[in-house]
Design a protein around this motif. Structure first.
Motif, PDB file in Angstrom:
ATOM      1  N   ALA A   1      36.250  24.829 -17.944  1.00 37.20           N
ATOM      2  CA  ALA A   1      35.420  24.057 -18.884  1.00 37.20           C
ATOM      3  C   ALA A   1      35.114  24.877 -20.125  1.00 37.20           C
ATOM      4  O   ALA A   1      35.190  24.370 -21.253  1.00 37.20           O
ATOM      5  CB  ALA A   1      34.137  23.595 -18.203  1.00 37.20           C
ATOM      6  N   VAL A   2      34.761  26.137 -19.947  1.00 37.38           N
ATOM      7  CA  VAL A   2      34.476  27.002 -21.094  1.00 37.38           C
ATOM      8  C   VAL A   2      35.718  27.147 -21.950  1.00 37.38           C
ATOM      9  O   VAL A   2      35.662  27.046 -23.181  1.00 37.38           O
ATOM     10  CB  VAL A   2      33.963  28.384 -20.618  1.00 37.38           C
ATOM     11  N   ASN A   3      36.859  27.370 -21.311  1.00 38.96           N
ATOM     12  CA  ASN A   3      38.108  27.522 -22.049  1.00 38.96           C
ATOM     13  C   ASN A   3      38.471  26.239 -22.782  1.00 38.96           C
ATOM     14  O   ASN A   3      38.935  26.287 -23.919  1.00 38.96           O
ATOM     15  CB  ASN A   3      39.238  27.927 -21.095  1.00 38.96           C
ATOM     16  N   ARG A   4      38.227  25.100 -22.169  1.00 37.50           N
ATOM     17  CA  ARG A   4      38.524  23.809 -22.796  1.00 37.50           C
ATOM     18  C   ARG A   4      37.693  23.636 -24.071  1.00 37.50           C
ATOM     19  O   ARG A   4      38.207  23.251 -25.118  1.00 37.50           O
ATOM     20  CB  ARG A   4      38.241  22.663 -21.824  1.00 37.50           C
ATOM     21  N   HIS A   5      36.405  23.951 -23.960  1.00 36.56           N
ATOM     22  CA  HIS A   5      35.529  23.825 -25.148  1.00 36.56           C
ATOM     23  C   HIS A   5      35.946  24.805 -26.240  1.00 36.56           C
ATOM     24  O   HIS A   5      35.947  24.463 -27.434  1.00 36.56           O
ATOM     25  CB  HIS A   5      34.071  24.065 -24.759  1.00 36.56           C
ATOM     26  N   TYR A   6      36.338  26.001 -25.851  1.00 37.13           N
ATOM     27  CA  TYR A   6      36.778  27.000 -26.816  1.00 37.13           C
ATOM     28  C   TYR A   6      38.049  26.526 -27.519  1.00 37.13           C
ATOM     29  O   TYR A   6      38.166  26.616 -28.744  1.00 37.13           O
ATOM     30  CB  TYR A   6      37.025  28.329 -26.087  1.00 37.13           C
ATOM     31  N   ARG A   7      38.997  25.986 -26.776  1.00 39.43           N
ATOM     32  CA  ARG A   7      40.240  25.499 -27.352  1.00 39.43           C
ATOM     33  C   ARG A   7      39.991  24.317 -28.280  1.00 39.43           C
ATOM     34  O   ARG A   7      40.619  24.191 -29.334  1.00 39.43           O
ATOM     35  CB  ARG A   7      41.224  25.123 -26.257  1.00 39.43           C
ATOM     36  N   GLN A   8      39.077  23.433 -27.888  1.00 38.84           N
ATOM     37  CA  GLN A   8      38.750  22.290 -28.726  1.00 38.84           C
ATOM     38  C   GLN A   8      38.090  22.747 -30.026  1.00 38.84           C
ATOM     39  O   GLN A   8      38.368  22.202 -31.100  1.00 38.84           O
ATOM     40  CB  GLN A   8      37.831  21.312 -27.986  1.00 38.84           C
ATOM     41  N   ALA A   9      37.226  23.768 -29.944  1.00 41.64           N
ATOM     42  CA  ALA A   9      36.580  24.271 -31.151  1.00 41.64           C
ATOM     43  C   ALA A   9      37.585  24.891 -32.098  1.00 41.64           C
ATOM     44  O   ALA A   9      37.487  24.732 -33.321  1.00 41.64           O
ATOM     45  CB  ALA A   9      35.511  25.303 -30.777  1.00 41.64           C
ATOM     46  N   LEU A  10      38.580  25.575 -31.558  1.00 48.76           N
ATOM     47  CA  LEU A  10      39.617  26.172 -32.405  1.00 48.76           C
ATOM     48  C   LEU A  10      40.499  25.110 -33.044  1.00 48.76           C
ATOM     49  O   LEU A  10      40.944  25.257 -34.187  1.00 48.76           O
ATOM     50  CB  LEU A  10      40.489  27.123 -31.583  1.00 48.76           C
ATOM     51  N   ALA A  11      40.768  24.030 -32.312  1.00 50.13           N
ATOM     52  CA  ALA A  11      41.643  22.974 -32.817  1.00 50.13           C
ATOM     53  C   ALA A  11      40.917  22.073 -33.820  1.00 50.13           C
ATOM     54  O   ALA A  11      41.554  21.462 -34.684  1.00 50.13           O
ATOM     55  CB  ALA A  11      42.166  22.126 -31.662  1.00 50.13           C
ATOM     56  N   GLY A  12      39.629  21.968 -33.693  1.00 49.82           N
ATOM     57  CA  GLY A  12      38.874  21.002 -34.495  1.00 49.82           C
ATOM     58  C   GLY A  12      38.384  21.541 -35.756  1.00 49.82           C
ATOM     59  O   GLY A  12      38.371  21.232 -36.848  1.00 49.82           O
TER      60      GLY A  12
END
Length: 121
Positions: A110-121
């Protein structure tokens, strides 16, 4: 019957059958040339061993339970029952550990998912 025949009839590998013998869970007789031979009763014995292994019992736990099968009686039945209950308790503990590990991994995902989404967004 020979070891290959027993393996085919039970769906258990020859290697497993030899292991069962090494652990004292299965016995055979030897021909003059040293080949293992088994009886018709051994087919049922191997199928029982597979059920016990499939239930998660170790070879030492199975060895502790088999006297109940080989010579049924109150003492053997009580010992077998106690051993199976203890094995189940160990399994429950292991399941708890696995669930805890899975939950920790879910948190990391979950933490990694949020981190990846923040980088993509």
């Amino acid at each position: 019957m020979r070891i290959g025949d027993l393996a085919r009839r039970t769906g258990v590998s020859v290697r497993s059958l030899r292991y069962y013998e090494e652990q004292g869970l299965l016995t055979s007789t030897r021909t003059a040339s040293g080949q293992r031979t088994y009886t018709e009763d051994d087919v049922g014995r191997v199928r029982l061993l597979r059920r016990l292994y499939d239930a998660g019992l170790t070879s030492s736990a199975i060895a502790a339970v088999l006297p109940c099968v080989d010579a049924p009686g109150a003492a053997q039945t009580d010992t077998a029952w106690e051993r199976m209950v203890a094995e189940r308790e160990k399994l429950d503990s292991h399941i708890g550990d696995l669930l805890h590990t899975r939950d920790a991994l879910d948190e990391l995902i979950a933490v990694n998912r949020h981190y990846r989404q923040a980088l993509a967004g």
